[in-house]
Design a protein around this motif. Structure first.
Motif, PDB file in Angstrom:
ATOM      1  N   UNK A 268       0.834  -1.210   0.000  1.00 40.00           N
ATOM      2  CA  UNK A 268       0.000   0.000   0.000  1.00 40.00           C
ATOM      3  C   UNK A 268       0.866   1.256   0.000  1.00 40.00           C
ATOM      4  N   UNK A 269       1.876   1.283   0.873  1.00 41.13           N
ATOM      5  CA  UNK A 269       2.704   2.481   1.009  1.00 41.13           C
ATOM      6  C   UNK A 269       3.499   2.759  -0.259  1.00 41.13           C
ATOM      7  N   UNK A 270       4.152   1.734  -0.793  1.00 43.57           N
ATOM      8  CA  UNK A 270       4.950   1.931  -2.009  1.00 43.57           C
ATOM      9  C   UNK A 270       4.080   2.356  -3.193  1.00 43.57           C
ATOM     10  N   UNK A 271       2.943   1.700  -3.348  1.00 43.55           N
ATOM     11  CA  UNK A 271       2.071   2.010  -4.482  1.00 43.55           C
ATOM     12  C   UNK A 271       1.482   3.412  -4.375  1.00 43.55           C
ATOM     13  N   UNK A 272       0.977   3.757  -3.206  1.00 42.48           N
ATOM     14  CA  UNK A 272       0.416   5.101  -3.029  1.00 42.48           C
ATOM     15  C   UNK A 272       1.490   6.165  -3.212  1.00 42.48           C
ATOM     16  N   UNK A 273       2.701   5.871  -2.727  1.00 40.05           N
ATOM     17  CA  UNK A 273       3.800   6.807  -2.905  1.00 40.05           C
ATOM     18  C   UNK A 273       4.093   7.061  -4.369  1.00 40.05           C
ATOM     19  N   UNK A 274       4.140   5.990  -5.163  1.00 36.85           N
ATOM     20  CA  UNK A 274       4.426   6.119  -6.589  1.00 36.85           C
ATOM     21  C   UNK A 274       3.287   6.815  -7.332  1.00 36.85           C
ATOM     22  N   UNK A 275       2.073   6.681  -6.837  1.00 41.11           N
ATOM     23  CA  UNK A 275       0.920   7.317  -7.466  1.00 41.11           C
ATOM     24  C   UNK A 275       0.699   8.748  -6.968  1.00 41.11           C
ATOM     25  N   UNK A 276       1.691   9.265  -6.240  1.00 34.48           N
ATOM     26  CA  UNK A 276       1.626  10.620  -5.678  1.00 34.48           C
ATOM     27  C   UNK A 276       0.446  10.787  -4.727  1.00 34.48           C
ATOM     28  N   UNK A 277       0.145   9.707  -4.013  1.00 35.62           N
ATOM     29  CA  UNK A 277      -0.888   9.738  -2.972  1.00 35.62           C
ATOM     30  C   UNK A 277      -0.242   9.465  -1.611  1.00 35.62           C
ATOM     31  N   UNK A 278       0.923  10.074  -1.416  1.00 32.16           N
ATOM     32  CA  UNK A 278       1.650   9.880  -0.168  1.00 32.16           C
ATOM     33  C   UNK A 278       0.855  10.315   1.052  1.00 32.16           C
ATOM     34  N   UNK A 279       0.037  11.358   0.894  1.00 27.95           N
ATOM     35  CA  UNK A 279      -0.794  11.816   2.008  1.00 27.95           C
ATOM     36  C   UNK A 279      -1.793  10.767   2.434  1.00 27.95           C
ATOM     37  N   UNK A 298      -6.284   1.241  -4.472  1.00 27.46           N
ATOM     38  CA  UNK A 298      -5.307   1.797  -5.407  1.00 27.46           C
ATOM     39  C   UNK A 298      -4.124   0.849  -5.576  1.00 27.46           C
ATOM     40  N   UNK A 299      -3.684   0.261  -4.462  1.00 30.15           N
ATOM     41  CA  UNK A 299      -2.526  -0.636  -4.496  1.00 30.15           C
ATOM     42  C   UNK A 299      -2.809  -1.879  -5.331  1.00 30.15           C
ATOM     43  N   UNK A 300      -4.001  -2.448  -5.196  1.00 29.35           N
ATOM     44  CA  UNK A 300      -4.358  -3.636  -5.975  1.00 29.35           C
ATOM     45  C   UNK A 300      -4.329  -3.336  -7.475  1.00 29.35           C
ATOM     46  N   UNK A 301      -4.864  -2.181  -7.856  1.00 26.97           N
ATOM     47  CA  UNK A 301      -4.857  -1.785  -9.269  1.00 26.97           C
ATOM     48  C   UNK A 301      -3.437  -1.539  -9.754  1.00 26.97           C
ATOM     49  N   UNK A 302      -2.651  -0.892  -8.913  1.00 30.68           N
ATOM     50  CA  UNK A 302      -1.293  -0.540  -9.307  1.00 30.68           C
ATOM     51  C   UNK A 302      -0.408  -1.785  -9.448  1.00 30.68           C
ATOM     52  N   UNK A 303      -0.655  -2.791  -8.620  1.00 26.90           N
ATOM     53  CA  UNK A 303       0.125  -4.018  -8.716  1.00 26.90           C
ATOM     54  C   UNK A 303      -0.031  -4.671 -10.090  1.00 26.90           C
ATOM     55  N   UNK A 304      -1.224  -4.570 -10.657  1.00 31.00           N
ATOM     56  CA  UNK A 304      -1.445  -5.128 -11.996  1.00 31.00           C
ATOM     57  C   UNK A 304      -0.626  -4.369 -13.040  1.00 31.00           C
ATOM     58  N   UNK A 305      -0.586  -3.040 -12.908  1.00 32.33           N
ATOM     59  CA  UNK A 305       0.224  -2.224 -13.805  1.00 32.33           C
ATOM     60  C   UNK A 305       1.699  -2.582 -13.645  1.00 32.33           C
ATOM     61  N   UNK A 306       2.122  -2.706 -12.400  1.00 34.61           N
ATOM     62  CA  UNK A 306       3.515  -3.032 -12.098  1.00 34.61           C
ATOM     63  C   UNK A 306       3.901  -4.385 -12.674  1.00 34.61           C
ATOM     64  N   UNK A 307       3.017  -5.358 -12.556  1.00 34.80           N
ATOM     65  CA  UNK A 307       3.293  -6.689 -13.089  1.00 34.80           C
ATOM     66  C   UNK A 307       3.526  -6.625 -14.596  1.00 34.80           C
ATOM     67  N   UNK A 308       2.708  -5.842 -15.281  1.00 36.32           N
ATOM     68  CA  UNK A 308       2.886  -5.682 -16.720  1.00 36.32           C
ATOM     69  C   UNK A 308       4.213  -5.029 -17.054  1.00 36.32           C
TER      70      UNK A 308
END
Length: 431
Positions: A268-279, A298-308
């Motif tokens: 969650x922290x890494x994904x939100x950080x990368x999506x500029x949702x650090x707050x 957000x993290x679940x969605x981002x993990x799919x992007x990251x996997x690709x």
């Protein structure tokens, strides 16, 4: 000294890095400040640069303290431009002389900040000196250390022990991944990166052969042993030795946090950080359940992007004599990609990701403990190679970053290859 100095102020301007360690370091300090009724304004940023310094100077009053977490040790020229009293809580190797009032850094106590103390565990020490009640923040500190792939020996180990004894942390043995339906977790989780990762049909066949299904947190001891043995067998074929240690063993459960499984929290922290949702990530660390739920979606969605992105990167890896690298534009999470490649796919040489974003090329470099033991120091290598082309860089010997001007990539890679060759005792002309 830092804890005493912080307690003298009624207002604190806090700036921290946007990865799991930086966000948890900020969270530890925010909890500590709240406990002391100190007003704070926190920002999560991708890196410390001139723009951040300008923002800090424009958003502080004369009597405010500026607190940097997980950054600042390697940028004395920027810290010098901060108009207010400054404290740095960091674990990157210090460079030059700092104008900060206090720098709290494990390297200054002969502790290797790449392995044994991260920003969040360093912040935890400061926080517990401010108030012993802050020992209940051990879970957040541990999450930061896990996010930075640190070892739980020495100082980190003592903090983990303290967290277990206080009830902040519990331990479950098994595969070091998040909770949830096993097949779904294996499909979306980039670490451990296996030959079945992201492949739904292959995962189904793998689990069918093992005769295992259901939520990973509900597997019995025999099922978990069977699963971890099968994963270890896959890892020994290609991954680095430390990848096995990073994938199998003790899973920390954070009993006071909104996301209990530490690997889910780190994701969650890494994904939100990368999506500029650090707050949002910081709010989740302040135990807001709604923020945690939003962050996890957000993290679940981002993990799919990251996997690709990892699948694409795997096909684009290029090799020089003493390093491997990829080049691209607007890639997501190059640090994560570099970490996966070096641990699970090509552990024999340092790995460098070059990512052109707007008017800058951002660099992520990763090594292994074995390479570091052979002399690799990516902090020095990236700093020297980047400065040679008008850029800047730094970090840890095993993981570091840089920024260089577009068009200088080839010159940078040539210089970096030569520097790494010298560090590891190789002749650059050798095959």
């Amino acid at each position: 000294m830092a804890s005493e100095k912080i307690s003298e102020y009624s207002r604190v301007r806090l700036i921290s890095h946007n990865d799991a360690d930086g966000i948890t370091a900020a969270a530890v300090m925010c909890h500590a400040l709240l406990r002391e009724d100190i007003v704070f304004h926190a920002s999560i940023v991708s890196r410390l640069d001139e723009n951040v310094v300008e923002t800090v100077n424009n958003s502080t009053d004369n009597g405010d303290l500026v607190l940097f977490c997980d950054m600042g040790s390697g940028q004395p020229e920027l810290i010098e431009k901060v108009k207010n009293d400054t404290i740095i809580i960091d674990h990157h190797a210090p460079v030059g002389e700092t104008t900060a009032y206090v720098m709290v850094n494990p390297h200054l106590a002969d502790i290797d900040g790449a392995y044994y103390m991260c920003a969040s565990t360093t912040a935890y020490v400061v926080a517990t000196e401010m108030n012993p009640e802050n020992k209940e923040l051990a879970g957040l500190a541990i999450a930061g250390a896990i996010g930075d792939k640190q070892l739980f020996d020495r100082e980190n180990g003592l903090i983990l022990k303290e967290g277990i004894e206080s009830g902040s942390v519990s331990i479950r043995k098994g595969l070091k991944i998040g909770d949830g339906e096993l097949a779904e977790v294996l499909e979306r989780t980039p670490e451990p990166y296996l030959d079945i990762t992201g492949e739904k049909e292959k995962i189904a066949n793998f689990l069918n052969i093992l005769g295992i299904s259901g939520p990973i947190e509900e597997l019995d001891e025999n099922q978990m042993k069977k699963l971890t043995s099968a994963v270890a067998l896959k890892l020994t074929k290609k991954a680095s030795p430390e990848a096995i240690d990073a994938s199998i063993g003790e899973v920390c459960i954070l009993n006071h946090e909104a996301i209990p499984n530490v690997y889910d929290m780190v994701t969650l922290l890494n994904c939100c950080g990368k999506l500029e949702r650090g707050g949002l990530a910081l709010t989740a660390c302040l135990r807001d359940k709604k923020a945690a739920e939003e962050g996890w979606k957000l993290a679940e969605q981002y993990q799919k992007v990251l996997m690709g992105q990892i699948k694409k990167a795997e096909k684009k890896v290029q090799k020089r004599q003493h390093l491997r690298y990829i080049q691209g534009e607007d890639m997501e999470a190059t640090g994560m990609i570099a970490g996966v490649v070096i641990r699970y796919i090509h552990p024999d040489l340092p790995f460098i990701a070059l990512n052109k974003v707007d008017d800058v090329v951002k660099i992520s470099g990763r090594g292994t403990r074995k390479l570091v033991d052979s002399g690799l120091d990516l902090a020095v290598a990236l700093r020297e190679a980047a400065s040679g082309v008008g850029g800047n860089g730094g970090g840890h010997n095993i993981a570091s970053g840089a920024a260089i001007p577009p068009g200088s990539e080839e010159e940078f890679l040539e210089a970096l290859d030569t520097i790494i060759a010298k560090q590891m005792g190789n002749n650059a002309d050798e095959n």
